[in-house]
Design a protein around this motif. Structure first.
Motif, mmCIF file in Angstrom:
data_model
loop_
_atom_site.group_PDB
_atom_site.id
_atom_site.type_symbol
_atom_site.label_atom_id
_atom_site.label_comp_id
_atom_site.label_asym_id
_atom_site.label_seq_id
_atom_site.Cartn_x
_atom_site.Cartn_y
_atom_site.Cartn_z
ATOM 1 N N VAL A 339 0.833 -1.203 0.000
ATOM 2 C CA VAL A 339 0.000 0.000 0.000
ATOM 3 C C VAL A 339 0.870 1.256 0.000
ATOM 4 N N ALA A 340 1.923 1.270 0.788
ATOM 5 C CA ALA A 340 2.799 2.452 0.854
ATOM 6 C C ALA A 340 3.490 2.700 -0.473
ATOM 7 N N LEU A 341 3.908 1.630 -1.155
ATOM 8 C CA LEU A 341 4.589 1.796 -2.431
ATOM 9 C C LEU A 341 3.630 2.339 -3.485
ATOM 10 N N GLU A 342 2.416 1.828 -3.552
ATOM 11 C CA GLU A 342 1.459 2.337 -4.521
ATOM 12 C C GLU A 342 1.045 3.770 -4.198
ATOM 13 N N TYR A 343 0.939 4.093 -2.933
ATOM 14 C CA TYR A 343 0.570 5.454 -2.548
ATOM 15 C C TYR A 343 1.639 6.457 -2.981
ATOM 16 N N ASN A 344 2.899 6.074 -2.908
ATOM 17 C CA ASN A 344 4.000 6.973 -3.261
ATOM 18 C C ASN A 344 4.410 6.860 -4.713
ATOM 19 N N TYR A 345 3.714 6.048 -5.500
ATOM 20 C CA TYR A 345 4.067 5.844 -6.891
ATOM 21 C C TYR A 345 3.552 7.025 -7.711
#
Length: 925
Positions: A339-345
């Motif tokens: 979730v954190a990676l997609e949010y910061n993508y």
């Protein structure tokens, strides 16, 4: 007569002795002497007593073993720090545990250290040192401000201080990281596991074929230890590759190269040409360029600004999960990392898209999905400048009868004639596009207003700068199409997700149907961004979230304070804290921390009109006595007891630490006994333990609010300038609780109607008269206030006139003082000149005195010479006299010798007179 007292005359009577006090009064010096003697004796006694007290002070007890004799920890309870340094030379890894025997935290950590030592005693030397005994060398050489302190040494490198939780699993994990700071990457699968970790990683490639220790390997090894020394959390993992083919997968071809892996931004290779190849530089380069989406927080339990500093950065999303550092897999942590990676993508880089695809498909661990085109990707630096900076907007029509909308892609800093090839391009921030929107609204009439599927593009200059161009590609769609799309998305989403920008439903408002620029869910399917609905959300909203992790096994108390349940068996919890808005929101604990639930929670917070409700923290259970006079209100009971109650409610806001609040308890108890319980309720609420809606909060304690019956929305605050006494409270309550009776409901007109109407009119007239009387009294009060104000103004004018006069007087005095100062300055300069002249004269006198001293010395020498000559003359006389006695017959020669002596005496006397005369002349000069 007998001298011994016979029968002769009787002896005279002796005087009567006087008392000692009378004698001392006649001689006061005796009193002063006695007082001085007594004072000295008292001082001597006190000194002897104090010296004896120091002598009898008991020495400190000899320390005893802190660890048992069977413990694998070597206990140096006498503080033998020199011996500890000596045995450290024979071990590769050493752990020092500095403790104080009285420290409770040291006692609590003792068992944890023993657990770690029992598992790693064959690889690590564990040494405990008592650093509190005053005679030990540790106390003399080390100056710790807290206990316990853990130091680790890896051969000659150290100390590496451990600042994490005093838990066995965390300490063991850190010790193992110090033991093996580098992970050996021997295959493609291990490289894949290393790059798939949610924490940043640094890889070094070294060829061990030519030499057992290739150049740069020891520096890279030391840089890993430096990373642990600067970051005790160990967020950066270091690995080493020895296979040339595996190194080529990440574009490392030269031995000694260092590679920093990043998931969204471009990975980096250490610039040997720019920075020196040292351990400190490599560690600094990795820490400055690392990519961290999730931050671990581990408060030490004391006073700290750790949470405050992190919350000041912006809204924070806290995850409380049970975490075991020694476990091989962490499914819950991996879910949060996705979730954190997609949010910061935010960037449309090929690498980031592949990483996301790998996280979405966990069953296909393909290396190319983690590092696509790895052999050429690192060399090609990704630049966002090759994509246009665009933003999709839905423009409103200025006429309400219009049934169309322009869906446009507005691009900033575009060259004239360049059209965006697709609309799902990176979003630019609102500051950059603000000027473009202003200019774009002026050019909106150039687009057609009928429904069409074709795209029309126009270029225009900026309204603010003649050198900046903007490109807008628009197409006109039916308004109903957008509403239909938004309604379909609302149906298929969970009930907590709200897509209406206004937050209101059921109203056909043309302005509310227009979405905000942040609300991307209104746009048609071909204008949506690929991926999930939170992909790149960090760059598409002003409510940017920072992700934080806390171990619920250690810090569950923080979760309970945020609203987590104490009775839950699964310690998982998620909450968003917005310090700027002074609000926080929690995820329902009945939902598991899975990807879909977290995405909906984040999206609901990020949209413009968030449907999330501010969570109010309150006491879960409050036990009341059977016969209670004052009602205790909590967050959960506030609405029922105060707002929905059919009584007049007097509410006291208090806190446990408020001393003034406690002093009011007896007054409120008396008040509750006087008021009828059927019509009045006296209550209180602890605002430090119970949150309330903003409209019911207060900024000072104690505060008293009165909620009248049937008028709870018109609560009244007890005046602050009134003293809180029982009569004042009664007057305050009776004044605001008495109201004119409400008019009865209208009934069908009957015989009593005229009579009722007349009564109602009389009541209205009396009410109006009372209101007029109140207005007149207020007018008179205003007139009085006006008169008082005019009097105050006149007084102020008089004071101003007096101040002006004083000002003129002070200016005159200042001028006089200035003149006097100038005169004093002139006098000062004159005196300085006179002093200089006197100094010159004194210098001349000093020189003359020095000359006189020299002359006096010469005179002394001359006098000594003359004394010697006189002695010689006496001797000569004696010899002549002897000769005269021996040869009396020869008279002629004797007389001649005597004459010669007399002639010499005359010459000497004349010489002395000449010398004295010259000396007098010199002295006179």
């Amino acid at each position: 007569m007998s001298l011994c007292g016979g029968s002769g005359h009787s002896a005279a009577p002796r005087p009567r002795p006087q008392p000692r006090a009378a004698q001392m009064s006649r001689r006061p010096e005796l009193v002063c002497g006695a007082a001085i003697v007594l004072g000295c004796a008292l001082l001597v006694t006190l000194k002897v007593t104090s010296s004896r007290a120091k002598d009898v002070t008991m020495a400190a007890k000899v320390p005893v073993n802190f660890f048992s004799s069977k413990s694998p920890v070597l206990d140096l309870f006498r503080g033998q720090l020199d011996y500890a340094d000596y045995i450290r030379q024979d071990s590769e890894v050493v752990l020092y545990f500095f403790y104080a025997p009285w420290c409770g935290q040291s006692i609590a950590a003792r068992e944890e250290i023993e657990q770690v030592a029992s598992r790693l005693a064959d690889q690590v030397l564990f040494v405990a040192v008592n650093c509190w005994w005053n005679q030990g060398k540790c106390r003399k050489q080390k100056h710790f401000f807290y206990f316990p302190v853990i130091y680790l040494y890896h051969r000659s490198f150290g100390p590496i201080e451990y600042k994490g939780p005093m838990s066995a699993v965390y300490i063991e994990k850190f010790v193992r990281r110090v033991m093996t700071p580098l992970l050996y990457i021997s295959s493609r699968s291990k490289l894949l596991d290393f790059l798939s970790n949610y924490e940043p990683g640094v890889l070094g490639y070294f060829e061990f074929n030519a030499s057992p220790q290739p150049p740069g390997y020891l520096i890279f090894f030391t840089s890993a230890l430096h990373s642990l020394k600067k970051d005790y959390l160990g967020t950066i993992h270091f690995g080493v590759i020895t296979d040339k083919q595996i190194a080529k997968e990440i574009s490392l071809t030269r031995s000694g190269s260092v590679y920093l892996h990043r998931r969204v931004n471009t990975s980096l290779i250490y610039p040997n040409e720019v920075m020196n190849y040292t351990a400190e530089n490599i560690c600094k380069w990795a820490l400055e360029n690392r990519e961290t989406f999730i931050h671990w927080l581990r408060p030490h339990g004391g006073k700290s600004l750790l949470l405050n500093n992190e919350l000041k950065k912006g809204p924070a999303l806290f995850f409380f999960i049970p975490f075991n550092p020694l476990a091989e897999s962490h499914p819950l942590l991996d879910e949060i990392a996705k979730v954190a990676l997609e949010y910061n993508y935010c960037n449309k880089s090929q690498a980031a898209e592949s990483v996301l695809q790998h996280f979405r498909d966990a069953n296909s661990p393909d290396f190319e999905s983690i590092v696509p085109h790895a052999r050429t990707r690192v060399a090609d630096t990704y630049s966002i400048t090759k994509y246009p900076c665009c933003n999709t907007v839905v423009l409103p029509q200025w006429h309400s009868i219009s049934r169309t909308h322009n869906v446009c892609e507005l691009c900033v800093n575009q060259t004239v004639g360049v059209k965006p090839s697709k609309v799902n391009v990176p979003q630019c921030n609102f500051l950059e596009i603000e000027a473009a929107l202003d200019s774009f609204y002026l050019k909106e009439h150039t687009f057609f207003q009928f429904v069409s599927n074709t795209i029309e593009c126009n270029n225009f200059l900026s309204f603010y700068s003649p050198f900046s161009y903007y490109t807008a590609c628009c197409r006109t769609v039916n308004r109903g199409l957008i509403n239909l799309i938004s309604s379909e998305k609302t149906i298929f989403q969970t009930p907590k997700v709200a897509f209406s920008s206004s937050g209101k439903k059921g109203k056909d408002d043309t302005h509310h149907s227009i979405p905000h620029i942040e609300d991307r869910n209104y746009f048609t399917s071909d204008l949506s961004v690929n991926g999930t609905h939170i992909t790149g959300l960090r760059c598409r909203t002003n409510k940017t979230l920072n992700f934080y992790l806390l171990d619920s096994n250690l810090f569950w108390m923080y979760a309970e304070r945020l609203g987590a349940s104490r009775s839950t068996h699964m310690k998982t919890f998620a909450a968003i804290v917005d310090l700027k808005e002074e609000a926080h929101y929690i995820l329902d604990q009945n939902q598991t921390l899975i990807k879909s639930a977290l995405e909906n929670f984040i999206q609901n917070f990020s949209i413009l009109y968030s449907p999330l409700k501010r969570h109010l923290v309150g006491e879960t259970s409050v036990h009341f006595p059977a016969q209670h006079i004052i009602t205790e209100v909590t967050t959960n009971t506030f609405r029922d007891v105060v707002v929905l109650s059919e009584k007049n409610v007097l509410l006291l806001y208090y806190a446990q630490w408020c001393g003034f609040c406690a002093s009011l308890n007896h007054i409120f108890i008396q008040l509750a006994r006087l008021l009828p319980p059927n019509n009045f309720t006296v209550a209180r609420i602890d605002v430090t333990q119970n949150d309330l809606p903003w409209e019911f909060m207060t900024d000072r304690l104690p505060t008293i609010l009165f909620f009248p019956y049937n008028r709870k929305d018109k609560s009244v605050k007890f005046p602050e300038d009134f003293s809180v006494t029982l009569p004042n409270l009664l007057k305050f309550i009776l004044h605001y609780s008495s109201l004119p009776s409400a008019a009865p409901d209208l009934e069908p007109c009957a015989k009593e109607c005229p009579q009722k109407e007349r009564e109602l009119q009389q009541e209205h007239i009396s009410h109006l008269r009372s209101e007029i009387q109140k207005l007149r009294s207020e007018v008179s009060a205003l007139h009085q206030a006006q008169d008082q104000l005019e009097a105050q103004l006149s007084e102020a004018r008089r004071e101003e006139h007096k101040l002006q006069q004083q000002k003129h007087t002070l200016e005159k005095q200042h001028s006089v003082l200035q003149l006097h100062s100038e005169q004093l300055q002139a006098l000062y300069e004159q005196k300085n000149r006179e002093l200089e002249e006197m100094a010159e004269k004194l210098q001349e006198l000093a020189d003359a005195s020095e000359n006189l001293l020299t002359e006096n010395a010469l005179l002394k020498v001359l006098l000594a010479a003359m004394e010697g000559k006189l002695e010689n003359r006496d001797e000569t006389k004696k010899s002549i006299q002897s000769e005269e006695t021996l040869s009396t017959h020869n008279t002629g020669p004797v007389l001649t010798a005597i004459d010669r002596l007399r002639e010499r005496e005359r010459l000497d006397v004349s010489n002395i007179d000449t010398t004295v005369t010259e000396h007098k002349e010199n002295r006179t000069e």
